[in-house]
Write a protein that holds these residues in place. Structure first.
Motif, PDB file in Angstrom:
ATOM      1  N   GLY A  55       0.798  -1.172   0.124  1.00  0.00           N
ATOM      2  CA  GLY A  55      -0.130   0.001  -0.159  1.00  0.00           C
ATOM      3  C   GLY A  55       0.833   1.375  -0.104  1.00  0.00           C
ATOM      4  N   ASP A  56       0.420   2.401  -0.044  1.00  0.00           N
ATOM      5  CA  ASP A  56       0.908   3.450  -0.082  1.00  0.00           C
ATOM      6  C   ASP A  56       0.918   4.483   1.009  1.00  0.00           C
ATOM      7  N   ARG A  57       0.291   3.875   2.107  1.00  0.00           N
ATOM      8  CA  ARG A  57       0.235   4.928   3.427  1.00  0.00           C
ATOM      9  C   ARG A  57       1.656   5.342   4.014  1.00  0.00           C
ATOM     10  N   THR A  58       1.728   6.616   4.002  1.00  0.00           N
ATOM     11  CA  THR A  58       2.727   7.198   4.742  1.00  0.00           C
ATOM     12  C   THR A  58       2.399   8.207   6.024  1.00  0.00           C
ATOM     13  N   TYR A  59       3.519   8.419   6.853  1.00  0.00           N
ATOM     14  CA  TYR A  59       3.036   9.207   7.973  1.00  0.00           C
ATOM     15  C   TYR A  59       4.433   9.868   8.224  1.00  0.00           C
ATOM     16  N   TYR A  60       4.133  11.359   8.485  1.00  0.00           N
ATOM     17  CA  TYR A  60       5.479  12.138   8.565  1.00  0.00           C
ATOM     18  C   TYR A  60       5.315  12.921   9.973  1.00  0.00           C
ATOM     19  N   ALA A  61       6.419  13.324  10.621  1.00  0.00           N
ATOM     20  CA  ALA A  61       6.495  13.914  11.571  1.00  0.00           C
ATOM     21  C   ALA A  61       6.078  15.501  11.132  1.00  0.00           C
ATOM     22  N   ASP A  62       5.489  16.029  11.992  1.00  0.00           N
ATOM     23  CA  ASP A  62       5.152  17.738  11.770  1.00  0.00           C
ATOM     24  C   ASP A  62       6.060  18.479  11.184  1.00  0.00           C
ATOM     25  N   SER A  63       7.321  18.466  11.731  1.00  0.00           N
ATOM     26  CA  SER A  63       8.540  19.122  11.462  1.00  0.00           C
ATOM     27  C   SER A  63       9.050  18.942  10.174  1.00  0.00           C
ATOM     28  N   VAL A  64       8.668  17.865   9.385  1.00  0.00           N
ATOM     29  CA  VAL A  64       9.062  17.656   7.984  1.00  0.00           C
ATOM     30  C   VAL A  64       8.077  17.563   6.920  1.00  0.00           C
ATOM     31  N   LYS A  65       6.809  17.659   7.557  1.00  0.00           N
ATOM     32  CA  LYS A  65       5.770  17.563   6.622  1.00  0.00           C
ATOM     33  C   LYS A  65       5.375  18.647   5.666  1.00  0.00           C
ATOM     34  N   GLY A  66       5.306  18.133   4.294  1.00  0.00           N
ATOM     35  CA  GLY A  66       5.474  19.091   3.101  1.00  0.00           C
ATOM     36  C   GLY A  66       6.878  19.479   2.652  1.00  0.00           C
ATOM     37  N   ARG A  67       7.770  19.059   3.263  1.00  0.00           N
ATOM     38  CA  ARG A  67       9.226  19.146   2.901  1.00  0.00           C
ATOM     39  C   ARG A  67       9.861  17.821   2.564  1.00  0.00           C
ATOM     40  N   PHE A  68       9.704  16.871   3.082  1.00  0.00           N
ATOM     41  CA  PHE A  68      10.259  15.421   2.939  1.00  0.00           C
ATOM     42  C   PHE A  68       9.332  14.493   2.415  1.00  0.00           C
ATOM     43  N   THR A  69       9.630  13.684   1.695  1.00  0.00           N
ATOM     44  CA  THR A  69       8.551  12.613   1.040  1.00  0.00           C
ATOM     45  C   THR A  69       9.582  11.284   0.972  1.00  0.00           C
ATOM     46  N   ILE A  70       8.559  10.416   1.518  1.00  0.00           N
ATOM     47  CA  ILE A  70       9.102   8.923   1.510  1.00  0.00           C
ATOM     48  C   ILE A  70       8.416   7.990   0.379  1.00  0.00           C
ATOM     49  N   SER A  71       9.100   7.386  -0.326  1.00  0.00           N
ATOM     50  CA  SER A  71       8.717   6.450  -1.268  1.00  0.00           C
ATOM     51  C   SER A  71       9.552   5.268  -1.176  1.00  0.00           C
ATOM     52  N   ARG A  72       9.123   4.087  -1.924  1.00  0.00           N
ATOM     53  CA  ARG A  72       9.660   2.870  -2.049  1.00  0.00           C
ATOM     54  C   ARG A  72       9.711   1.995  -3.458  1.00  0.00           C
ATOM     55  N   ASP A  73      10.672   1.534  -3.414  1.00  0.00           N
ATOM     56  CA  ASP A  73      10.708   0.375  -4.562  1.00  0.00           C
ATOM     57  C   ASP A  73      10.860  -0.901  -3.983  1.00  0.00           C
ATOM     58  N   ASN A  74       9.775  -1.565  -4.290  1.00  0.00           N
ATOM     59  CA  ASN A  74       9.593  -2.912  -3.378  1.00  0.00           C
ATOM     60  C   ASN A  74      10.544  -3.904  -4.234  1.00  0.00           C
ATOM     61  N   ALA A  75      10.759  -3.955  -5.743  1.00  0.00           N
ATOM     62  CA  ALA A  75      11.341  -4.759  -6.215  1.00  0.00           C
ATOM     63  C   ALA A  75      12.868  -4.626  -5.666  1.00  0.00           C
ATOM     64  N   LYS A  76      13.395  -3.319  -5.350  1.00  0.00           N
ATOM     65  CA  LYS A  76      14.789  -3.180  -5.137  1.00  0.00           C
ATOM     66  C   LYS A  76      14.667  -3.139  -3.526  1.00  0.00           C
ATOM     67  N   ASN A  77      13.713  -3.732  -2.981  1.00  0.00           N
ATOM     68  CA  ASN A  77      13.622  -3.391  -1.392  1.00  0.00           C
ATOM     69  C   ASN A  77      14.549  -2.192  -0.950  1.00  0.00           C
ATOM     70  N   THR A  78      14.152  -1.076  -1.519  1.00  0.00           N
ATOM     71  CA  THR A  78      14.511   0.139  -1.027  1.00  0.00           C
ATOM     72  C   THR A  78      13.540   1.184  -0.851  1.00  0.00           C
ATOM     73  N   VAL A  79      13.818   2.226   0.209  1.00  0.00           N
ATOM     74  CA  VAL A  79      12.941   3.073   0.504  1.00  0.00           C
ATOM     75  C   VAL A  79      13.802   4.525   0.420  1.00  0.00           C
ATOM     76  N   ILE A  80      13.152   5.599  -0.204  1.00  0.00           N
ATOM     77  CA  ILE A  80      13.880   6.653  -0.365  1.00  0.00           C
ATOM     78  C   ILE A  80      13.353   8.007   0.575  1.00  0.00           C
ATOM     79  N   LEU A  81      14.144   8.652   0.973  1.00  0.00           N
ATOM     80  CA  LEU A  81      13.615   9.879   1.750  1.00  0.00           C
ATOM     81  C   LEU A  81      14.225  11.099   1.016  1.00  0.00           C
ATOM     82  N   GLN A  82      13.170  11.646   0.153  1.00  0.00           N
ATOM     83  CA  GLN A  82      13.679  12.824  -0.471  1.00  0.00           C
ATOM     84  C   GLN A  82      13.180  14.057   0.450  1.00  0.00           C
ATOM     85  N   MET A  83      14.386  15.016   0.642  1.00  0.00           N
ATOM     86  CA  MET A  83      13.977  16.103   1.364  1.00  0.00           C
ATOM     87  C   MET A  83      14.495  17.403   0.581  1.00  0.00           C
ATOM     88  N   SER A  84      13.605  18.151   0.857  1.00  0.00           N
ATOM     89  CA  SER A  84      13.453  19.618  -0.018  1.00  0.00           C
ATOM     90  C   SER A  84      13.559  20.600   1.282  1.00  0.00           C
TER      91      SER A  84
END
Length: 126
Positions: A55-84
């Motif tokens: 599924g795609d459910r995500t949850y963020y701390a208030d301090s990073v909400k709107g600036r950070f994004t988490i995504s995943r690549d299940n095939a590669k068993n990898t999770v990404i944290l994109q920070m802006s």
């Protein structure tokens, strides 16, 4: 056992973006949540965000909400944290963590996770 390896940390200026990756290996089939935490010197480990492995459910701390994004690549068993829009207060060692508790809820405390990476340093200059 699950092994986690973070990468992508470095030195950036305030306002810049940075992309962290966490590659998981080993007994990953029981993973239900992958999360990012961070820890600054002298402070407790702090929840940043997490993503359900199915599924795609995500949850963020208030301090990073709107600036950070988490995504995943299940095939590669990898999770990404994109920070802006990085701020000096985002400076910390960032850790990837895995939960295999089989719970529906996403935990925002370190005790809710079973495996941890070694961490990657993010330094933000003002």
């Amino acid at each position: 056992q699950v092994q986690l390896v973070e990468s992508g940390g470095g030195l950036v200026q305030a306002g810049d973006s940075l992309r962290l990756s966490c590659a998981a290996s080993g007994r990953t089939f029981s993973t239900d949540v992958m999360a990012w935490f961070r820890q600054a010197p002298g402070k407790e480990r702090e929840f940043v965000g997490a993503i359900k492995w199915s599924g795609d459910r995500t949850y963020y701390a208030d301090s990073v909400k709107g600036r950070f994004t988490i995504s995943r690549d299940n095939a590669k068993n990898t999770v990404i944290l994109q920070m802006s829009g990085l701020k000096p207060e985002d400076m910390a060692v960032y850790y990837c963590a895995v939960s295999q508790r089989g719970r529906w809820a996403i935990s925002d405390t370190p005790t809710g996770y079973d495996y941890w990476g070694q961490g990657t340093q993010v330094t933000v200059s003002s």
